[in-house]
Design an enzyme around this catalytic site. Structure first.
Site, PDB file in Angstrom:
ATOM      1  N   HIS A 134       2.414  11.239   4.278  1.00 21.18           N
ATOM      2  CA  HIS A 134       1.177  10.436   4.339  1.00 21.18           C
ATOM      3  C   HIS A 134       1.382   9.076   3.668  1.00 21.18           C
ATOM      4  O   HIS A 134       1.221   8.931   2.461  1.00 21.18           O
ATOM      5  CB  HIS A 134       0.032  11.196   3.664  1.00 21.18           C
ATOM      6  N   LEU A 178       2.114   2.003   6.249  1.00 18.65           N
ATOM      7  CA  LEU A 178       3.151   0.957   6.203  1.00 18.65           C
ATOM      8  C   LEU A 178       2.620  -0.412   6.642  1.00 18.65           C
ATOM      9  O   LEU A 178       3.299  -1.406   6.513  1.00 18.65           O
ATOM     10  CB  LEU A 178       4.363   1.358   7.050  1.00 18.65           C
ATOM     11  N   ARG A 179       1.431  -0.449   7.201  1.00 15.70           N
ATOM     12  CA  ARG A 179       0.691  -1.704   7.503  1.00 15.70           C
ATOM     13  C   ARG A 179       1.253  -2.558   8.628  1.00 15.70           C
ATOM     14  O   ARG A 179       0.627  -3.535   9.009  1.00 15.70           O
ATOM     15  CB  ARG A 179       0.550  -2.581   6.244  1.00 15.70           C
ATOM     16  N   ASP A 221      -7.214   8.992  10.025  1.00 16.49           N
ATOM     17  CA  ASP A 221      -7.246   8.706   8.591  1.00 16.49           C
ATOM     18  C   ASP A 221      -7.932   7.370   8.311  1.00 16.49           C
ATOM     19  O   ASP A 221      -7.621   6.357   8.923  1.00 16.49           O
ATOM     20  CB  ASP A 221      -5.829   8.673   8.013  1.00 16.49           C
ATOM     21  N   HIS A 226      -8.621  13.537   7.430  1.00 15.47           N
ATOM     22  CA  HIS A 226      -9.162  12.810   6.266  1.00 15.47           C
ATOM     23  C   HIS A 226     -10.615  13.279   6.176  1.00 15.47           C
ATOM     24  O   HIS A 226     -11.475  12.803   6.914  1.00 15.47           O
ATOM     25  CB  HIS A 226      -9.047  11.303   6.518  1.00 15.47           C
ATOM     26  N   ASN A 266      -9.644   6.401  -1.898  1.00 12.55           N
ATOM     27  CA  ASN A 266     -10.528   7.276  -1.152  1.00 12.55           C
ATOM     28  C   ASN A 266      -9.758   8.495  -0.635  1.00 12.55           C
ATOM     29  O   ASN A 266      -8.823   8.312   0.135  1.00 12.55           O
ATOM     30  CB  ASN A 266     -11.117   6.497   0.029  1.00 12.55           C
ATOM     31  N   ASP A 274      -0.155   9.209  -0.016  1.00 12.82           N
ATOM     32  CA  ASP A 274      -1.178   8.310   0.536  1.00 12.82           C
ATOM     33  C   ASP A 274      -0.908   6.870   0.097  1.00 12.82           C
ATOM     34  O   ASP A 274      -1.840   6.126  -0.253  1.00 12.82           O
ATOM     35  CB  ASP A 274      -2.599   8.743   0.156  1.00 12.82           C
ATOM     36  N   HIS A 287      -2.299  -2.675  -0.798  1.00 13.47           N
ATOM     37  CA  HIS A 287      -3.271  -3.745  -0.572  1.00 13.47           C
ATOM     38  C   HIS A 287      -2.839  -4.940  -1.404  1.00 13.47           C
ATOM     39  O   HIS A 287      -2.238  -4.771  -2.467  1.00 13.47           O
ATOM     40  CB  HIS A 287      -4.677  -3.312  -0.995  1.00 13.47           C
ATOM     41  N   PHE A 345     -10.126   0.428  -0.775  1.00 11.61           N
ATOM     42  CA  PHE A 345      -9.701   1.731  -1.288  1.00 11.61           C
ATOM     43  C   PHE A 345      -8.188   1.858  -1.122  1.00 11.61           C
ATOM     44  O   PHE A 345      -7.653   1.507  -0.069  1.00 11.61           O
ATOM     45  CB  PHE A 345     -10.345   2.854  -0.471  1.00 11.61           C
TER      46      PHE A 345
HETATM   47  O1  DOR Z   1      -7.593   5.083  -0.212  1.00 14.22           O
HETATM   48  C1  DOR Z   1      -7.382   5.049   1.001  1.00 14.22           C
HETATM   49  N1  DOR Z   1      -6.687   4.050   1.558  1.00 14.22           N
HETATM   50  N2  DOR Z   1      -7.872   6.022   1.782  1.00 14.22           N
HETATM   51  C2  DOR Z   1      -7.802   5.982   3.110  1.00 14.22           C
HETATM   52  O2  DOR Z   1      -8.227   6.882   3.743  1.00 14.22           O
HETATM   53  C3  DOR Z   1      -7.217   4.813   3.789  1.00 14.22           C
HETATM   54  C4  DOR Z   1      -6.272   4.138   2.927  1.00 14.22           C
HETATM   55  C5  DOR Z   1      -5.876   2.781   3.426  1.00 14.22           C
HETATM   56  O3  DOR Z   1      -5.514   2.659   4.602  1.00 14.22           O
HETATM   57  O4  DOR Z   1      -5.860   1.840   2.621  1.00 14.22           O
HETATM   58 ZN    ZN Z   2      -7.302   9.218   4.046  1.00 10.80          ZN
HETATM   59 ZN    ZN Z   3      -4.229   7.624   4.026  1.00 15.43          ZN
END
Ligand code: DOR
Ligand code: ZN
Ligand code: ZN
Length: 426
Positions: A62, A65-66, A154, A181, A280, A307, A311, A325
């Site tokens: 999980h 990678l953006r 997700d 999710h 999240n 996860d 960011h 998040f």
């Molecule tokens: O904290 C989170 N960031 N939860 C998610 O479900 C998505 C993820 C994100 O893509 O930044």
């Molecule tokens: Zn998630």
């Molecule tokens: Zn995620």
């Protein structure tokens, strides 16, 4: 070219636990030999792993990678550099990119780009619905042909239960799980941390445990209705752990993961305006953290996944309720998880199960340490003590709540396809 990993303890739970050397030829594990074996030729490259532990390559199922779309946060390359530094020989990127990975072209793009880099392996997870909009199923069959190992929405949980049922029936036929999710966005209602006395103290709107658990309960029922495989992502509440425990007892086809932050931190650790503590689902209460640990112990929680959610400062350097998040995790997951071993909660074998073997099982690959298998291996130095320093991250983003935290253990070397893709030389 032959390589010999020498002097380490090899752990492949239920199969090997002992001091052995591993001979690697080309991209394969060629033999597992006793350290005294003298038949080994002299012109071999030796990796001295004395005092270390060699385990099947760690897999993080999980990560975000953006790329494509948000390369300023992370690219496939920086994400995979972070992955190998964290000890991961394979990762599963989530589909919430731009464009969304809801079709064969995006899946192929990710796989091709990753293959060219020759770092961690990449097994993408496709979207359940087109554009993650929760209305129409995505091109799941096409993406499966192109190489996805699961589907998920997700970040944008699927609210329509009928569509979820259809997706489960479809994925059952394709023999891939749905990664859930679990979040009822109406119950979240704009909250940004765990609901409770601490959120009230900080004046931040809370997210109740039930926002997660009602969806866990729904999707357990749908898994039982359809017989399809449901894998719950980032489990954070004691009620979810208990619901999944009972579902497993009944024989439901469900598995789940948690992330290191849910067994390491709680809502009381959230520093007033530090948005690096915002993710999240949110950090929960101490009783939830303890339930997560108990779930890991008794096998209710099958595995650990980070996860990894990079960011940039732009999304994080704002008021708590407006911040994005997510936290990065690829380069902190192993040391934070090793802490459970140092504290005597899990054995090293348990940890390898949660970070290598169970993840492999869920995505349908075999990473046993045995002759003939591909040499995807992680060498762990579990004794080295240091403080987490985001400036050393290979990830393009530094959004971690663990900056300065003292930990013990890290990846010493990561090998993918018999090639050393990372070696810690500090
Ligand atoms: O904290 C989170 N960031 N939860 C998610 O479900 C998505 C993820 C994100 O893509 O930044
Ligand atoms: Zn998630
Ligand atoms: Zn995620």
């Amino acid at each position: 070219m032959q390589v010999l990993i020498k002097g380490a303890r090899i752990i492949d739970p239920g199969k090997i636990d002992g001091k052995k050397d591993i001979l690697i030829k080309d991209h394969l594990i060629c033999a597992i030999v006793d350290p005294e074996d003298t038949r080994i030729r002299a012109d071999i490259e030796i990796i001295d792993a004395t005092g270390m532990v060699v385990v099947p390559g760690l897999i993080d199922i999980h990560v975000h990678l953006r790329e494509p779309g948000e390369e300023y946060k992370e690219t496939i390359k920086t994400g995979l550099l972070a992955a190998v530094r964290g000890g991961f020989t394979a990762v599963c990127p989530m589909p919430n990119t731009n464009p969304v990975n809801d079709n064969r072209q995006v899946t192929q793009f990710i796989i091709n780009r990753a293959a060219k880099l020759g770092l961690s392996k990449v097994y993408p997870v496709g979207a359940i619905t087109q554009g993650l909009l929760g209305v129409t199923l995505a091109q799941i069959y096409d993406m499966k042909q192109a190489g996805i190992v699961a589907v998920t929405d997700d970040g944008n949980p699927l609210e329509n239960s009928k569509l979820m049922r259809q997706a489960l029936e479809y994925c059952k036929g394709l023999n891939i799980p749905i990664f859930v999710h679990a979040e009822d966005t109406c119950l979240v209602d704009g909250g940004s941390m765990n609901e409770g006395s601490f959120a009230r103290l900080l004046g931040i709107k809370g997210i109740p445990n039930a926002a997660e658990t009602v969806m866990v309960a729904r999707d357990i029922l749908l898994a039982e209705l359809t017989g399809a495989g449901v894998h719950f992502c980032h489990i954070s509440t004691k009620e979810s752990v208990e619901a999944i425990r009972q579902a497993k007892k009944r024989g439901a086809n469900v598995t789940c993961e948690t992330a290191p932050h849910y067994f390491t931190l709680i809502d009381e650790d959230v520093k007033n305006d530090d948005t690096n503590f915002k993710m999240n689902p949110p950090l929960r209460a101490e009783q939830d953290r303890l339930a997560v640990i108990q779930g890991l112990l008794d096998g209710t929680i099958d595995l650990i996944a980070s996860d990894h959610a990079p960011h940039s400062v732009k999304e994080k350097d704002v008021e708590f309720d407006r911040a994005a998040f997510g936290i990065v995790g690829l380069e902190t997951s192993l040391p934070l998880s090793l802490n459970l071993v140092h504290e005597g909660i899990l054995t090293m074998g348990d940890l390898v199960n949660k970070m290598a073997k169970q993840p492999a099982k869920i995505i349908g690959i075999n990473n046993d340490i045995k002759p003939g298998n591909v040499a995807d291996l992680t060498i762990i130095d579990s004794d080295v003590s240091y403080a987490i320093d985001p400036e050393t991250f290979k990830s393009r983003s530094k959004n971690t709540p663990f900056s300065g935290r003292k930990v013990k253990g890290r990846a010493f070397l990561t090998m993918v396809n018999g090639k050393v893709v990372y070696r810690n030389d500090t």
